[in-house]
Design an enzyme around this catalytic site. Structure first.
Site, PDB file in Angstrom:
ATOM      1  N   TYR A  26       0.795  -1.156   0.259  1.00  0.00           N
ATOM      2  CA  TYR A  26       0.307  -0.174   0.077  1.00  0.00           C
ATOM      3  C   TYR A  26       0.819   1.128  -0.103  1.00  0.00           C
ATOM      4  O   TYR A  26       0.744   1.947  -1.021  1.00  0.00           O
ATOM      5  CB  TYR A  26      -0.859   0.005   1.199  1.00  0.00           C
ATOM      6  CG  TYR A  26      -1.786   1.215   1.348  1.00  0.00           C
ATOM      7  CD1 TYR A  26      -2.345   1.852   0.374  1.00  0.00           C
ATOM      8  CD2 TYR A  26      -2.112   1.592   2.758  1.00  0.00           C
ATOM      9  CE1 TYR A  26      -3.008   2.990   0.864  1.00  0.00           C
ATOM     10  CE2 TYR A  26      -2.582   2.721   3.103  1.00  0.00           C
ATOM     11  CZ  TYR A  26      -3.275   3.455   2.023  1.00  0.00           C
ATOM     12  OH  TYR A  26      -3.939   4.594   2.306  1.00  0.00           O
ATOM     13  N   ASN A  47       8.923  -9.506  -3.062  1.00  0.00           N
ATOM     14  CA  ASN A  47       8.383 -10.964  -3.223  1.00  0.00           C
ATOM     15  C   ASN A  47       6.992 -11.250  -3.641  1.00  0.00           C
ATOM     16  O   ASN A  47       6.658 -12.378  -3.948  1.00  0.00           O
ATOM     17  CB  ASN A  47       8.953 -11.852  -1.855  1.00  0.00           C
ATOM     18  CG  ASN A  47       7.778 -11.557  -0.508  1.00  0.00           C
ATOM     19  OD1 ASN A  47       6.870 -10.751  -0.776  1.00  0.00           O
ATOM     20  ND2 ASN A  47       8.030 -12.295   0.431  1.00  0.00           N
ATOM     21  N   PHE A  88      10.143  -0.903   2.893  1.00  0.00           N
ATOM     22  CA  PHE A  88       8.873  -1.027   3.200  1.00  0.00           C
ATOM     23  C   PHE A  88       8.395  -2.256   3.675  1.00  0.00           C
ATOM     24  O   PHE A  88       7.676  -2.888   4.472  1.00  0.00           O
ATOM     25  CB  PHE A  88       7.779  -0.657   2.306  1.00  0.00           C
ATOM     26  CG  PHE A  88       7.813   0.745   2.045  1.00  0.00           C
ATOM     27  CD1 PHE A  88       7.084   1.894   2.753  1.00  0.00           C
ATOM     28  CD2 PHE A  88       8.416   1.282   1.096  1.00  0.00           C
ATOM     29  CE1 PHE A  88       7.037   3.136   2.471  1.00  0.00           C
ATOM     30  CE2 PHE A  88       8.241   2.676   0.595  1.00  0.00           C
ATOM     31  CZ  PHE A  88       7.714   3.558   1.309  1.00  0.00           C
ATOM     32  N   ALA A  90       7.620  -5.810   4.859  1.00  0.00           N
ATOM     33  CA  ALA A  90       7.419  -6.477   6.179  1.00  0.00           C
ATOM     34  C   ALA A  90       6.310  -6.793   6.297  1.00  0.00           C
ATOM     35  O   ALA A  90       5.126  -6.457   5.647  1.00  0.00           O
ATOM     36  CB  ALA A  90       7.867  -5.149   7.164  1.00  0.00           C
ATOM     37  N   TYR A 156       4.676  -7.344  16.409  1.00  0.00           N
ATOM     38  CA  TYR A 156       4.946  -6.522  15.350  1.00  0.00           C
ATOM     39  C   TYR A 156       5.704  -5.056  15.485  1.00  0.00           C
ATOM     40  O   TYR A 156       6.478  -4.927  15.027  1.00  0.00           O
ATOM     41  CB  TYR A 156       3.433  -6.070  14.640  1.00  0.00           C
ATOM     42  CG  TYR A 156       3.484  -4.822  13.480  1.00  0.00           C
ATOM     43  CD1 TYR A 156       4.050  -4.893  12.298  1.00  0.00           C
ATOM     44  CD2 TYR A 156       2.949  -3.536  13.930  1.00  0.00           C
ATOM     45  CE1 TYR A 156       4.120  -4.060  11.564  1.00  0.00           C
ATOM     46  CE2 TYR A 156       2.961  -2.511  13.085  1.00  0.00           C
ATOM     47  CZ  TYR A 156       3.679  -2.547  11.943  1.00  0.00           C
ATOM     48  OH  TYR A 156       3.800  -1.656  11.010  1.00  0.00           O
ATOM     49  N   HIS A 202      -8.212  -2.963   8.504  1.00  0.00           N
ATOM     50  CA  HIS A 202      -8.083  -1.757   8.691  1.00  0.00           C
ATOM     51  C   HIS A 202      -9.599  -0.952   8.874  1.00  0.00           C
ATOM     52  O   HIS A 202     -10.394  -1.076   8.134  1.00  0.00           O
ATOM     53  CB  HIS A 202      -7.342  -0.837   7.698  1.00  0.00           C
ATOM     54  CG  HIS A 202      -5.764  -1.119   8.133  1.00  0.00           C
ATOM     55  ND1 HIS A 202      -5.233  -1.916   7.225  1.00  0.00           N
ATOM     56  CD2 HIS A 202      -5.009  -0.862   9.240  1.00  0.00           C
ATOM     57  CE1 HIS A 202      -3.999  -2.018   7.756  1.00  0.00           C
ATOM     58  NE2 HIS A 202      -3.844  -1.410   8.939  1.00  0.00           N
ATOM     59  N   LEU A 203      -9.697   0.320   9.512  1.00  0.00           N
ATOM     60  CA  LEU A 203     -10.912   0.853   9.801  1.00  0.00           C
ATOM     61  C   LEU A 203     -11.875   1.620   8.319  1.00  0.00           C
ATOM     62  O   LEU A 203     -12.633   1.032   7.822  1.00  0.00           O
ATOM     63  CB  LEU A 203     -11.149   2.083  10.688  1.00  0.00           C
ATOM     64  CG  LEU A 203     -12.451   2.782  11.117  1.00  0.00           C
ATOM     65  CD1 LEU A 203     -13.377   1.597  11.555  1.00  0.00           C
ATOM     66  CD2 LEU A 203     -12.129   3.812  11.985  1.00  0.00           C
ATOM     67  N   ARG A 234      -7.608   7.767  16.731  1.00  0.00           N
ATOM     68  CA  ARG A 234      -6.491   7.587  15.815  1.00  0.00           C
ATOM     69  C   ARG A 234      -6.102   8.908  14.924  1.00  0.00           C
ATOM     70  O   ARG A 234      -7.057   9.683  14.588  1.00  0.00           O
ATOM     71  CB  ARG A 234      -6.771   6.445  14.814  1.00  0.00           C
ATOM     72  CG  ARG A 234      -6.617   4.995  15.588  1.00  0.00           C
ATOM     73  CD  ARG A 234      -5.458   4.565  16.313  1.00  0.00           C
ATOM     74  NE  ARG A 234      -5.558   3.280  16.825  1.00  0.00           N
ATOM     75  CZ  ARG A 234      -6.077   3.206  18.094  1.00  0.00           C
ATOM     76  NH1 ARG A 234      -6.236   4.269  18.863  1.00  0.00           N
ATOM     77  NH2 ARG A 234      -5.904   1.919  18.670  1.00  0.00           N
ATOM     78  N   ASP A 294      -5.808  -2.856  21.366  1.00  0.00           N
ATOM     79  CA  ASP A 294      -6.186  -1.573  21.023  1.00  0.00           C
ATOM     80  C   ASP A 294      -5.894  -0.336  21.886  1.00  0.00           C
ATOM     81  O   ASP A 294      -6.360  -0.287  22.989  1.00  0.00           O
ATOM     82  CB  ASP A 294      -7.463  -1.351  20.510  1.00  0.00           C
ATOM     83  CG  ASP A 294      -7.801  -1.793  18.935  1.00  0.00           C
ATOM     84  OD1 ASP A 294      -6.616  -2.052  18.362  1.00  0.00           O
ATOM     85  OD2 ASP A 294      -8.782  -2.129  18.645  1.00  0.00           O
TER      86      ASP A 294
HETATM   87  N1  UFG Z   1     -11.687  -0.428  13.985  1.00  0.00           N
HETATM   88  C1  UFG Z   1     -13.086  -0.764  14.267  1.00  0.00           C
HETATM   89  N2  UFG Z   1     -13.573  -1.605  13.314  1.00  0.00           N
HETATM   90  C2  UFG Z   1     -12.970  -2.199  12.172  1.00  0.00           C
HETATM   91  C3  UFG Z   1     -11.531  -1.710  12.146  1.00  0.00           C
HETATM   92  C4  UFG Z   1     -11.061  -1.201  12.922  1.00  0.00           C
HETATM   93  O1  UFG Z   1     -13.702  -0.264  15.051  1.00  0.00           O
HETATM   94  O2  UFG Z   1     -13.485  -3.009  11.508  1.00  0.00           O
HETATM   95  C5  UFG Z   1     -11.183   0.350  14.843  1.00  0.00           C
HETATM   96  C6  UFG Z   1      -9.764  -0.356  15.748  1.00  0.00           C
HETATM   97  O3  UFG Z   1     -10.558  -0.999  16.929  1.00  0.00           O
HETATM   98  C7  UFG Z   1      -9.135   0.902  16.067  1.00  0.00           C
HETATM   99  C8  UFG Z   1      -9.471   1.945  14.934  1.00  0.00           C
HETATM  100  O4  UFG Z   1     -10.660   1.410  14.372  1.00  0.00           O
HETATM  101  O5  UFG Z   1      -9.373   1.551  17.340  1.00  0.00           O
HETATM  102  C9  UFG Z   1      -8.176   1.883  13.871  1.00  0.00           C
HETATM  103  O6  UFG Z   1      -8.094   0.702  13.547  1.00  0.00           O
HETATM  104  P1  UFG Z   1      -6.985   0.245  12.254  1.00  0.00           P
HETATM  105  O7  UFG Z   1      -7.056  -1.321  12.181  1.00  0.00           O
HETATM  106  O8  UFG Z   1      -7.394   0.777  11.039  1.00  0.00           O
HETATM  107  O9  UFG Z   1      -5.705   0.679  12.694  1.00  0.00           O
HETATM  108  P2  UFG Z   1      -4.742   0.338  13.907  1.00  0.00           P
HETATM  109  O10 UFG Z   1      -4.712   1.890  14.867  1.00  0.00           O
HETATM  110  O11 UFG Z   1      -5.228  -0.727  14.758  1.00  0.00           O
HETATM  111  O12 UFG Z   1      -3.392   0.284  13.463  1.00  0.00           O
HETATM  112  C10 UFG Z   1      -2.479   1.152  12.874  1.00  0.00           C
HETATM  113  C11 UFG Z   1      -1.548   0.430  11.852  1.00  0.00           C
HETATM  114  C12 UFG Z   1      -0.801  -0.574  12.302  1.00  0.00           C
HETATM  115  C13 UFG Z   1      -0.119  -0.003  13.441  1.00  0.00           C
HETATM  116  C14 UFG Z   1      -1.047   0.336  14.715  1.00  0.00           C
HETATM  117  C15 UFG Z   1      -0.315   1.100  15.819  1.00  0.00           C
HETATM  118  O13 UFG Z   1      -2.593   0.043  10.871  1.00  0.00           O
HETATM  119  O14 UFG Z   1       0.061  -0.991  11.413  1.00  0.00           O
HETATM  120  O15 UFG Z   1      -1.693   1.319  13.987  1.00  0.00           O
HETATM  121  O16 UFG Z   1      -1.384   0.907  16.925  1.00  0.00           O
HETATM  122  F1  UFG Z   1       0.527  -1.112  14.236  1.00  0.00           F
END
Ligand code: UFG
Length: 339
Positions: A26, A47, A88, A90, A156, A202-203, A234, A294
């Site tokens: 991405y 890869n 990137f 990973a 991670y 992701h949200l 966030r 979270d």
């Molecule tokens: N969420 C929902 N519903 C969903 C998806 C996510 O409520 O269907 C919430 C999650 O619980 C979180 C927020 O939306 O509170 C954001 O979630 P994401 O998964 O979009 O992102 P994160 O904050 O969990 O993850 C991001 C990066 C990771 C990194 C992390 C650091 O994607 O790579 O931040 O905490 F590690």
């Protein structure tokens, strides 16, 4: 054998030859696009395990190889002799890393160390490393600046921190010039490249899947956090702004960490509301249990990036970010290769 090279490696407005790992993912695909737009020469090493061949900009040369194979990256580095590396490639799923920690250490640290070894071997000094706010864990201070203690709460984040540490030692001992870009929540898209993960966790893409009619509702993971509406906060940063920060870091004679976010946090409910407004769809949501690990709130203090890199996020408004993501998802409802 270490070959002598000029110092500093890159100058503003000079065209560079970049070896970029993870260009089919991405953020890697968008950074590649911007580098090519600026006229730089990019060789992508990837890869294709989790990315998409269609996401690799056709203006680049793609070398299909795995960082876990030390010979593959050593040979490529020697052949390409880049001015700098942007790294990137990973694994990046927090949940998966809790299930299979070793997999994250083998790929993210083992692969990274092979890359570093190939750089040292070839005399390449500069590396821009894709790090994360997950290296901080659950910080006590908000917004988050670069000097906060790094105490990751999942493998991670730990794997990214361990590679930062490896880079610091190589900086001290052998003059590697590393920049750690610690991303907050990447979102948005360009016209060509967007977010297509399998599984998608992701949200914003998950909310947009509801708007596309692909899923019936978006689960909201916890509404009992200590935040104004009870859902997690966030800092969403446009992928183009993130990509631009890599180019600035390449152009400047800098090292060390930079937090990349807008400095403004939005709750899960606010994000869903923005998606409703942009798409014109209802987007039902369903309150669900908290997702383990979270943190309630992650917001960047990004003044260092603004001051030192002269980074100025241009697509910082949440609705702009969502609108760009929505345009891409509408054009690619099933992701890459299936539009
Ligand atoms: N969420 C929902 N519903 C969903 C998806 C996510 O409520 O269907 C919430 C999650 O619980 C979180 C927020 O939306 O509170 C954001 O979630 P994401 O998964 O979009 O992102 P994160 O904050 O969990 O993850 C991001 C990066 C990771 C990194 C992390 C650091 O994607 O790579 O931040 O905490 F590690």
């Amino acid at each position: 054998m270490s070959l002598p090279r000029q110092w500093p490696i890159c100058y503003k407005n000079e065209l560079m030859k970049i070896l970029l790992t993870g260009g089919s993912g991405y953020i890697g695909s968008v950074t590649t696009e911007l580098l090519c737009d600026d006229g730089h020469e990019v060789v992508v090493f990837d890869n294709l395990e989790r990315g998409h061949r269609e996401a690799v900009d056709p203006r680049t040369r793609l070398v299909v190889g795995d960082l876990r194979d030390p010979h593959a990256i050593r040979d490529t580095m020697q052949e390409v002799m880049p001015d700098a590396v942007v790294h990137f490639a990973a694994y990046a799923l927090v949940g998966e890393s809790m299930q299979e920690p070793a997999k994250y250490f083998v790929n993210n640290i083992g692969g990274g160390v092979h890359l570093l070894d190939a750089m040292v071997n070839t005399g390449v000094k500069k590396i821009i490393f894709s790090s994360t706010c997950a290296t901080y864990g659950e910080p006590e201070e908000m917004p988050m600046h670069e000097d906060l203690p790094q105490r990751p709460t999942n493998p991670y984040g730990e794997s990214k921190l361990m590679f930062e540490t490896a880079l610091r030692w190589e900086q001290q001992r052998r003059g590697i010039q590393p920049v750690f870009l610690r991303y907050f929540n990447a979102a948005g898209a360009t016209e060509k490249y967007g977010e297509d993960h399998e599984p998608e966790t992701h949200l914003i893409p998950n909310v947009l899947k509801v708007a596309l009619g692909q899923t019936p509702f978006v689960p909201v993971f916890g509404d009992d956090y200590d935040t104004p509406d009870g859902t997690c906060i966030r800092d969403y940063i446009h992928v183009v702004d993130l990509a631009r920060a890599h180019i600035l870091a390449l152009e400047k004679d800098v090292t060390g960490p930079f937090n990349l976010g807008t400095g403004t946090g939005f709750s899960v409910q606010e994000v869903i509301e923005a998606c409703r407004k942009v798409t014109g769809h209802d987007i039902p949501m369903k309150m669900s249990p908290r997702r383990p690990g979270d943190p309630p709130r992650l917001v960047a203090a990004a003044d260092k990036a603004r001051r030192v890199l002269e980074w100025n996020p241009r697509r910082a408004q949440l609705e702009t970010i969502v609108a760009d993501a929505w345009a891409w998802h509408q054009a690619h409802p099933q992701g890459y290769g299936r539009a």
